[in-house]
Scaffold this motif. Structure first.
Motif, PDB file in Angstrom:
ATOM      1  N   PRO A  90       0.837  -1.198   0.000  1.00 21.95           N
ATOM      2  CA  PRO A  90       0.000   0.000   0.000  1.00 21.95           C
ATOM      3  C   PRO A  90       0.870   1.246   0.000  1.00 21.95           C
ATOM      4  N   VAL A  91       0.657   2.122  -0.949  1.00 20.68           N
ATOM      5  CA  VAL A  91       1.461   3.331  -1.058  1.00 20.68           C
ATOM      6  C   VAL A  91       0.512   4.512  -0.966  1.00 20.68           C
ATOM      7  N   THR A  92       0.583   5.261   0.106  1.00 20.62           N
ATOM      8  CA  THR A  92      -0.346   6.357   0.317  1.00 20.62           C
ATOM      9  C   THR A  92       0.398   7.680   0.344  1.00 20.62           C
ATOM     10  N   ARG A  93      -0.072   8.625  -0.454  1.00 19.80           N
ATOM     11  CA  ARG A  93       0.546   9.948  -0.468  1.00 19.80           C
ATOM     12  C   ARG A  93       0.026  10.727   0.724  1.00 19.80           C
ATOM     13  N   MET A  94       0.908  11.103   1.603  1.00 20.12           N
ATOM     14  CA  MET A  94       0.556  11.885   2.785  1.00 20.12           C
ATOM     15  C   MET A  94       0.852  13.353   2.495  1.00 20.12           C
TER      16      MET A  94
ATOM     17  N   GLY B  45      -2.290   0.527  -4.013  1.00 19.26           N
ATOM     18  CA  GLY B  45      -1.919  -0.827  -3.629  1.00 19.26           C
ATOM     19  C   GLY B  45      -1.378  -1.571  -4.834  1.00 19.26           C
ATOM     20  N   ILE B  46      -0.361  -2.409  -4.621  1.00 18.19           N
ATOM     21  CA  ILE B  46       0.314  -3.108  -5.728  1.00 18.19           C
ATOM     22  C   ILE B  46       0.472  -4.578  -5.391  1.00 18.19           C
ATOM     23  N   HIS B  47       0.263  -5.429  -6.368  1.00 17.07           N
ATOM     24  CA  HIS B  47       0.508  -6.855  -6.177  1.00 17.07           C
ATOM     25  C   HIS B  47       1.004  -7.442  -7.501  1.00 17.07           C
TER      26      HIS B  47
ATOM     27  N   THR C  12     -15.317  -3.120  -5.740  1.00 20.36           N
ATOM     28  CA  THR C  12     -16.418  -2.542  -4.967  1.00 20.36           C
ATOM     29  C   THR C  12     -16.608  -3.241  -3.620  1.00 20.36           C
ATOM     30  N   LYS C  13     -16.281  -4.529  -3.554  1.00 14.75           N
ATOM     31  CA  LYS C  13     -16.439  -5.273  -2.300  1.00 14.75           C
ATOM     32  C   LYS C  13     -15.274  -5.043  -1.337  1.00 14.75           C
ATOM     33  N   HIS C  14     -14.116  -4.726  -1.872  1.00 19.50           N
ATOM     34  CA  HIS C  14     -12.919  -4.578  -1.048  1.00 19.50           C
ATOM     35  C   HIS C  14     -12.360  -3.176  -1.270  1.00 19.50           C
ATOM     36  N   THR C  15     -12.655  -2.284  -0.358  1.00 21.75           N
ATOM     37  CA  THR C  15     -12.271  -0.889  -0.540  1.00 21.75           C
ATOM     38  C   THR C  15     -10.805  -0.629  -0.237  1.00 21.75           C
ATOM     39  N   ASP C  16     -10.147  -1.542   0.485  1.00 22.22           N
ATOM     40  CA  ASP C  16      -8.718  -1.378   0.745  1.00 22.22           C
ATOM     41  C   ASP C  16      -7.945  -1.670  -0.539  1.00 22.22           C
ATOM     42  N   VAL C  17      -7.132  -0.711  -0.981  1.00 23.70           N
ATOM     43  CA  VAL C  17      -6.468  -0.857  -2.281  1.00 23.70           C
ATOM     44  C   VAL C  17      -5.446  -1.998  -2.289  1.00 23.70           C
ATOM     45  N   ALA C  18      -4.788  -2.232  -1.158  1.00 27.30           N
ATOM     46  CA  ALA C  18      -3.832  -3.336  -1.093  1.00 27.30           C
ATOM     47  C   ALA C  18      -4.550  -4.675  -1.235  1.00 27.30           C
ATOM     48  N   GLU C  19      -5.685  -4.803  -0.556  1.00 28.23           N
ATOM     49  CA  GLU C  19      -6.471  -6.038  -0.643  1.00 28.23           C
ATOM     50  C   GLU C  19      -7.035  -6.228  -2.041  1.00 28.23           C
ATOM     51  N   SER C  20      -7.527  -5.165  -2.641  1.00 24.25           N
ATOM     52  CA  SER C  20      -8.079  -5.263  -4.001  1.00 24.25           C
ATOM     53  C   SER C  20      -7.020  -5.706  -5.004  1.00 24.25           C
ATOM     54  N   SER C  21      -5.831  -5.107  -4.920  1.00 20.67           N
ATOM     55  CA  SER C  21      -4.773  -5.470  -5.865  1.00 20.67           C
ATOM     56  C   SER C  21      -4.354  -6.918  -5.678  1.00 20.67           C
ATOM     57  N   ARG C  22      -4.292  -7.376  -4.432  1.00 19.43           N
ATOM     58  CA  ARG C  22      -3.909  -8.769  -4.167  1.00 19.43           C
ATOM     59  C   ARG C  22      -4.950  -9.729  -4.737  1.00 19.43           C
ATOM     60  N   LEU C  23      -6.213  -9.453  -4.465  1.00 16.82           N
ATOM     61  CA  LEU C  23      -7.265 -10.352  -4.940  1.00 16.82           C
ATOM     62  C   LEU C  23      -7.335 -10.384  -6.458  1.00 16.82           C
ATOM     63  N   LEU C  24      -7.202  -9.232  -7.106  1.00 20.89           N
ATOM     64  CA  LEU C  24      -7.230  -9.206  -8.567  1.00 20.89           C
ATOM     65  C   LEU C  24      -6.075 -10.015  -9.156  1.00 20.89           C
TER      66      LEU C  24
ATOM     67  N   VAL D  14       1.696 -11.301 -13.907  1.00 21.02           N
ATOM     68  CA  VAL D  14       0.528 -10.505 -13.545  1.00 21.02           C
ATOM     69  C   VAL D  14       0.975  -9.377 -12.620  1.00 21.02           C
ATOM     70  N   THR D  15       0.756  -8.154 -13.044  1.00 20.43           N
ATOM     71  CA  THR D  15       1.028  -6.993 -12.202  1.00 20.43           C
ATOM     72  C   THR D  15      -0.239  -6.161 -12.116  1.00 20.43           C
ATOM     73  N   VAL D  16      -0.658  -5.836 -10.889  1.00 16.03           N
ATOM     74  CA  VAL D  16      -1.879  -5.087 -10.667  1.00 16.03           C
ATOM     75  C   VAL D  16      -1.595  -3.889  -9.762  1.00 16.03           C
ATOM     76  N   ILE D  17      -2.023  -2.720 -10.203  1.00  9.98           N
ATOM     77  CA  ILE D  17      -1.981  -1.519  -9.368  1.00  9.98           C
ATOM     78  C   ILE D  17      -3.419  -1.032  -9.216  1.00  9.98           C
ATOM     79  N   VAL D  18      -3.858  -0.873  -7.979  1.00  7.58           N
ATOM     80  CA  VAL D  18      -5.165  -0.301  -7.691  1.00  7.58           C
ATOM     81  C   VAL D  18      -4.946   1.000  -6.935  1.00  7.58           C
ATOM     82  N   ALA D  19      -5.521   2.076  -7.436  1.00 11.46           N
ATOM     83  CA  ALA D  19      -5.332   3.394  -6.811  1.00 11.46           C
ATOM     84  C   ALA D  19      -6.671   4.063  -6.581  1.00 11.46           C
ATOM     85  N   LYS D  20      -6.837   4.607  -5.408  1.00 12.17           N
ATOM     86  CA  LYS D  20      -8.054   5.351  -5.095  1.00 12.17           C
ATOM     87  C   LYS D  20      -7.734   6.837  -5.051  1.00 12.17           C
ATOM     88  N   VAL D  21      -8.601   7.626  -5.661  1.00 14.93           N
ATOM     89  CA  VAL D  21      -8.438   9.078  -5.639  1.00 14.93           C
ATOM     90  C   VAL D  21      -8.956   9.601  -4.309  1.00 14.93           C
TER      91      VAL D  21
END
Length: 336
Positions: A39-43, A88-90, A267-279, A326-333
């Motif tokens: 999980p990479v979050t811009r602070m 999130g990246i996986h 939509t079921k998994h709002t955590d980006v790290a979890e979403s990227s892993r599952l995808l 397989v490389t997946v990046i999920v990012a939330k605005v």
């Protein structure tokens, strides 16, 4: 032009295997992974270049890895909240390419609104005794290094051009790159069949289109002068808003996972790290399923690739996923 996959579009059984994760010290800005969910979050620091926070046991000082933070005091207040990306990246390598970590590469940066990129090394180079991963890794390392270069002008085309020009390894790769302006403008450049989909309130409202010369031979940046350059890239500008989700990946994701599966997971998994892993895990599972009616199998049959005639007589048809990295990046605005 090097064909991406030398083998016929068929599947083979394999076990899920992953690769090691190298630290940021050895590959600045470039992360590749072992069952990797980073999980990479811009602070946001007001009127400052932000920090990048990573959480992964193999990274040095995993609680925090900071980029340069320069605070500039100002009394001006933005008219609207600035936007940035929570990422999130996986990554799961091809079963036969685990030892070298696969042939995909990627980078993420907290610069300005956030920058993400994926490059997929073209496997056909292996037939010429060239390691296809070297070109994609160097291309991403160069893009990471040059992302804040003044000559890049925070433009995907210039960044792709400069990163490609600086890459000296022999080989080729497809690439997709996205740069977010803090005001909510997402700028995208892609060469080949890496992809990006933008989701809003459970619906895909934008998707890039793969570029290919013919089936399984995508446009590609290359060390050879006859291949594509940034001038052949497809560029898009999309307005995004808080809550939008960006799904980006190599073709190993989109060849094996349907849009409705992507929407369901995100939509079921709002955590980006979890979403990227599952995808990534769903894509890997589908790629090894010889009976699965994958997007790749459907496209192959539509393009005239199928089982021999005698098998068709028996009611058989080409099925199965496509074994690949397989490389997946999920990012939330999010609001900064």
């Amino acid at each position: 032009m090097i064909q991406k996959n030398a083998k016929d579009p068929t599947n083979a059984e394999a076990n899920i295997i992953t690769a090691h994760c190298t630290s940021r010290e050895s590959n600045p800005g470039l992360y590749r992974g072992r069952e990797m969910a980073i999980p990479v979050t811009r602070m946001m620091v007001p009127h400052a270049r932000p920090s990048l926070r990573l959480s992964h046991p193999n990274l040095p000082n995993p609680s925090r890895v900071d980029f340069l933070c320069l605070c500039v005091p100002s009394e001006l207040q933005p008219l609207r909240p600035e936007l940035s990306l929570s990422v999130g990246i996986h990554a799961i390598p091809h079963p036969d390419k685990v030892e070298k970590g696969g042939e995909d590469a990627f980078f993420v940066s907290s610069y300005r609104g956030g920058v993400m990129a994926v490059a997929d090394g073209v496997s056909g180079w292996a037939e010429q005794d060239v390691d296809p991963s070297l070109f994609s890794k160097e291309l991403m390392a160069n893009a990471s290094r040059l992302v804040d270069d003044e000559e890049v002008r925070y433009d995907p085309g210039f960044l792709i051009d400069k990163a490609h020009t600086a890459t000296t390894s022999r080989g080729s790769a497809t690439i997709i790159l996205a740069m977010l302006e803090e005001v909510g403008i997402l700028k995208i450049g892609n060469v080949g069949d890496c992809g990006l989909k933008l989701l809003r309130q459970g619906e895909i409202i934008f998707a890039t289109t793969p570029q290919e010369h013919y089936f399984d031979c995508p446009y590609q940046l290359s060390s050879e002068g006859s291949a594509q350059t940034f001038l052949d890239a497809s560029f898009s500008i999309v307005e995004v808003q808080k809550g939008d989700v960006i799904v980006m990946g190599s073709d190993g994701l989109f060849d094996n996972v349907f849009d409705h599966e992507i929407v369901s997971i995100v939509t079921k998994h709002t955590d980006v790290a979890e979403s990227s892993r599952l995808l990534a895990e769903v894509a890997s599972s589908h790629s090894r399923d010889t009976e699965f009616e994958s997007p790749y199998a459907l496209e192959a049959r539509a393009k005239g690739f199928d089982v021999p005639l005698w098998k068709k007589v028996l009611g058989k048809k080409l099925t199965g996923g496509k074994l690949d990295d397989v490389t997946v990046i999920v990012a939330k605005v999010v609001s900064s």
